[in-house]
Motif scaffolding. Structure first.
Motif, PDB file in Angstrom:
ATOM      1  N   ARG A 153       4.183  -7.780  -2.045  1.00 54.47           N
ATOM      2  CA  ARG A 153       4.420  -8.013  -0.812  1.00 54.47           C
ATOM      3  C   ARG A 153       3.659  -7.084   0.224  1.00 54.47           C
ATOM      4  O   ARG A 153       2.753  -6.067  -0.307  1.00 54.47           O
ATOM      5  N   GLN A 154       3.441  -7.464   1.495  1.00 55.82           N
ATOM      6  CA  GLN A 154       2.447  -6.777   2.165  1.00 55.82           C
ATOM      7  C   GLN A 154       3.240  -5.399   2.835  1.00 55.82           C
ATOM      8  O   GLN A 154       4.380  -6.037   3.339  1.00 55.82           O
ATOM      9  N   VAL A 155       2.658  -4.386   2.941  1.00 58.63           N
ATOM     10  CA  VAL A 155       2.974  -3.321   3.674  1.00 58.63           C
ATOM     11  C   VAL A 155       2.039  -2.755   4.609  1.00 58.63           C
ATOM     12  O   VAL A 155       0.608  -2.958   4.552  1.00 58.63           O
ATOM     13  N   GLN A 156       2.279  -1.950   5.588  1.00 54.95           N
ATOM     14  CA  GLN A 156       1.302  -1.129   6.468  1.00 54.95           C
ATOM     15  C   GLN A 156       1.255   0.070   5.931  1.00 54.95           C
ATOM     16  O   GLN A 156       2.000   0.911   5.669  1.00 54.95           O
ATOM     17  N   VAL A 157      -0.169   0.672   5.825  1.00 51.15           N
ATOM     18  CA  VAL A 157      -0.667   1.922   5.461  1.00 51.15           C
ATOM     19  C   VAL A 157      -1.188   2.576   6.489  1.00 51.15           C
ATOM     20  O   VAL A 157      -2.086   2.150   7.033  1.00 51.15           O
ATOM     21  N   ALA A 158      -0.774   3.835   6.942  1.00 55.99           N
ATOM     22  CA  ALA A 158      -1.279   4.771   8.126  1.00 55.99           C
ATOM     23  C   ALA A 158      -1.652   6.067   7.431  1.00 55.99           C
ATOM     24  O   ALA A 158      -0.829   6.725   6.880  1.00 55.99           O
ATOM     25  N   VAL A 159      -2.634   6.388   7.763  1.00 51.95           N
ATOM     26  CA  VAL A 159      -3.146   7.885   7.398  1.00 51.95           C
ATOM     27  C   VAL A 159      -2.866   8.740   8.781  1.00 51.95           C
ATOM     28  O   VAL A 159      -3.423   8.508   9.859  1.00 51.95           O
ATOM     29  N   ALA A 194       9.073   4.514  10.837  1.00 50.99           N
ATOM     30  CA  ALA A 194       7.637   4.670  10.666  1.00 50.99           C
ATOM     31  C   ALA A 194       6.905   5.201  11.886  1.00 50.99           C
ATOM     32  O   ALA A 194       7.169   4.845  12.992  1.00 50.99           O
ATOM     33  N   THR A 195       5.757   5.858  11.464  1.00 50.83           N
ATOM     34  CA  THR A 195       4.994   6.447  12.447  1.00 50.83           C
ATOM     35  C   THR A 195       3.796   5.513  12.868  1.00 50.83           C
ATOM     36  O   THR A 195       3.201   5.131  12.134  1.00 50.83           O
ATOM     37  N   LEU A 196       3.761   5.466  14.123  1.00 53.29           N
ATOM     38  CA  LEU A 196       2.835   4.394  14.556  1.00 53.29           C
ATOM     39  C   LEU A 196       1.386   5.189  14.757  1.00 53.29           C
ATOM     40  O   LEU A 196       1.494   6.260  15.230  1.00 53.29           O
ATOM     41  N   SER A 197       0.599   4.459  14.272  1.00 55.00           N
ATOM     42  CA  SER A 197      -0.947   5.094  14.169  1.00 55.00           C
ATOM     43  C   SER A 197      -2.110   3.956  14.194  1.00 55.00           C
ATOM     44  O   SER A 197      -1.777   2.751  13.895  1.00 55.00           O
ATOM     45  N   GLU A 198      -2.968   4.380  14.908  1.00 55.76           N
ATOM     46  CA  GLU A 198      -3.949   3.399  15.268  1.00 55.76           C
ATOM     47  C   GLU A 198      -4.854   3.070  13.955  1.00 55.76           C
ATOM     48  O   GLU A 198      -5.565   2.192  13.780  1.00 55.76           O
ATOM     49  N   ALA A 199      -4.729   3.925  12.987  1.00 51.94           N
ATOM     50  CA  ALA A 199      -5.214   3.744  11.738  1.00 51.94           C
ATOM     51  C   ALA A 199      -4.352   3.245  10.651  1.00 51.94           C
ATOM     52  O   ALA A 199      -4.643   3.299   9.425  1.00 51.94           O
ATOM     53  N   ALA A 200      -3.545   2.187  11.089  1.00 47.70           N
ATOM     54  CA  ALA A 200      -2.820   1.299  10.104  1.00 47.70           C
ATOM     55  C   ALA A 200      -3.405   0.252   9.727  1.00 47.70           C
ATOM     56  O   ALA A 200      -4.243  -0.395  10.301  1.00 47.70           O
ATOM     57  N   VAL A 201      -3.346  -0.145   8.187  1.00 46.43           N
ATOM     58  CA  VAL A 201      -3.828  -1.459   7.743  1.00 46.43           C
ATOM     59  C   VAL A 201      -2.869  -1.956   6.962  1.00 46.43           C
ATOM     60  O   VAL A 201      -1.947  -1.222   6.408  1.00 46.43           O
ATOM     61  N   THR A 202      -3.021  -3.368   6.716  1.00 43.37           N
ATOM     62  CA  THR A 202      -2.161  -4.078   5.953  1.00 43.37           C
ATOM     63  C   THR A 202      -2.882  -4.163   4.527  1.00 43.37           C
ATOM     64  O   THR A 202      -3.708  -4.508   4.616  1.00 43.37           O
ATOM     65  N   ARG A 203      -1.884  -4.156   3.779  1.00 39.52           N
ATOM     66  CA  ARG A 203      -2.349  -4.068   2.125  1.00 39.52           C
ATOM     67  C   ARG A 203      -1.107  -4.632   1.302  1.00 39.52           C
ATOM     68  O   ARG A 203       0.072  -4.624   1.825  1.00 39.52           O
ATOM     69  N   LYS A 204      -1.644  -5.476   0.230  1.00 44.58           N
ATOM     70  CA  LYS A 204      -0.662  -6.045  -0.565  1.00 44.58           C
ATOM     71  C   LYS A 204      -0.289  -5.233  -1.794  1.00 44.58           C
ATOM     72  O   LYS A 204      -1.428  -4.643  -2.405  1.00 44.58           O
ATOM     73  N   VAL A 205       0.887  -5.191  -2.179  1.00 44.16           N
ATOM     74  CA  VAL A 205       1.376  -4.058  -3.089  1.00 44.16           C
ATOM     75  C   VAL A 205       0.910  -4.931  -4.551  1.00 44.16           C
ATOM     76  O   VAL A 205       1.271  -6.331  -4.589  1.00 44.16           O
ATOM     77  N   ASP A 206       0.288  -4.289  -5.533  1.00 44.86           N
ATOM     78  CA  ASP A 206       0.057  -5.053  -6.900  1.00 44.86           C
ATOM     79  C   ASP A 206       1.476  -5.374  -7.471  1.00 44.86           C
ATOM     80  O   ASP A 206       2.364  -4.632  -7.124  1.00 44.86           O
ATOM     81  N   SER A 207       1.100  -5.912  -8.688  1.00 45.83           N
ATOM     82  CA  SER A 207       2.194  -6.232  -9.473  1.00 45.83           C
ATOM     83  C   SER A 207       3.033  -5.133 -10.115  1.00 45.83           C
ATOM     84  O   SER A 207       4.126  -5.121 -10.701  1.00 45.83           O
TER      85      SER A 207
END
Length: 87
Positions: A38-44, A5-18
């Protein structure tokens, strides 16, 4: 072999829906049914959205977000707190 994964300061944690989607700035991105609830990290990163779990890059998508909503989506990197009934 999973990509890193690319490290980014713009990463957020989100929960994947059903359904296997994650929402960022009111835009849904497909993660996959295997990641549901499950929780995942999302980076722009540039013009892409990278979705990862730990150091494993799960999926990348071309950005479809509205730049005017980006600040609100990235303002809370940890996601919503104390919410157990999400997704």
């Amino acid at each position: 072999m999973p990509a890193e994964a690319t490290l980014s300061e713009a990463a957020v944690t989100r929960k994947v829906d059903s359904s296997g989607n994650v929402s960022v700035a009111e835009v849904a991105y497909r993660v996959g049914s295997a990641w549901a609830r499950r929780q995942v990290q999302v980076a722009v990163v540039g013009r892409t959205v990278e979705i990862s779990a730990g150091t494993q890059l799960i999926r990348t998508h071309r950005t479809r977000r509205d730049p005017t909503r980006e600040h609100g989506a990235l303002a809370n990197p940890g996601g919503r707190t104390h919410r157990t009934n999400a997704a």
